[in-house]
Design an enzyme around this catalytic site. Sequence first.
Site, short mmCIF file in Angstrom:
data_model
loop_
_atom_site.label_atom_id
_atom_site.label_comp_id
_atom_site.label_asym_id
_atom_site.label_seq_id
_atom_site.Cartn_x
_atom_site.Cartn_y
_atom_site.Cartn_z
CD GLU A 1 -4.10 11.72 8.57
OE1 GLU A 1 -4.43 10.58 8.19
OE2 GLU A 1 -3.76 12.23 9.47
CB ILE B 1 9.07 23.08 17.22
CG1 ILE B 1 9.45 21.79 16.88
CG2 ILE B 1 10.50 23.76 17.86
CD1 ILE B 1 9.70 20.74 17.89
CE1 TYR C 1 6.66 14.62 10.28
CE2 TYR C 1 5.32 15.69 8.60
CZ TYR C 1 5.58 15.60 9.89
OH TYR C 1 4.90 16.32 10.85
#
Length: 161
Positions: free
Chosen positions: A111, A79, A123
């Site tokens: 990863e 971003i 995540y």
Amino acid sequence: MAAKATTNIRISPMEERHTERVADIEKASQTSPWSVKSFQNEVGKENSIFVVAENKGQVFGYAGLWMVMDEAHIINVAIDPEHRREKLGERLIVHILKEALEQGATCATLEVRVGNEAAIGLYSKLGFTECGRRKKYYPDNKEDALVMWLYHLNEWTPPGE
């Protein structure tokens, strides 16, 4: 007060016209950035899903994954530094995971640098779990990578849905 530029974001497939801006965001975000040519190679590629978050032609971020059999391997997410913490990364990841599901993915993996706490938190929020570590994975500083998996993608519900 003017609305944020990211208020009316549209997520769409990455096109050649986006690749220079995507590479600029990559350079501002990664210590070993991909080149414009690398992103151009992903445009329209059969086993890859690369998307951008844009508003009125301005790109604020991107995400990409490769389909490997029934696995969605998230490769890149970045971003624009001025627009982080606006949930764009989450929206992009949810979008590509939904597309991967439509293409038959049953799980997803990635990863992430062990020191990238913000990404690890995101995540985890999305349902990924830490499953391993790749020692000295990143060539620039030999930082370890956490290997994270989202199993049972076909049973996954994105946050807030």
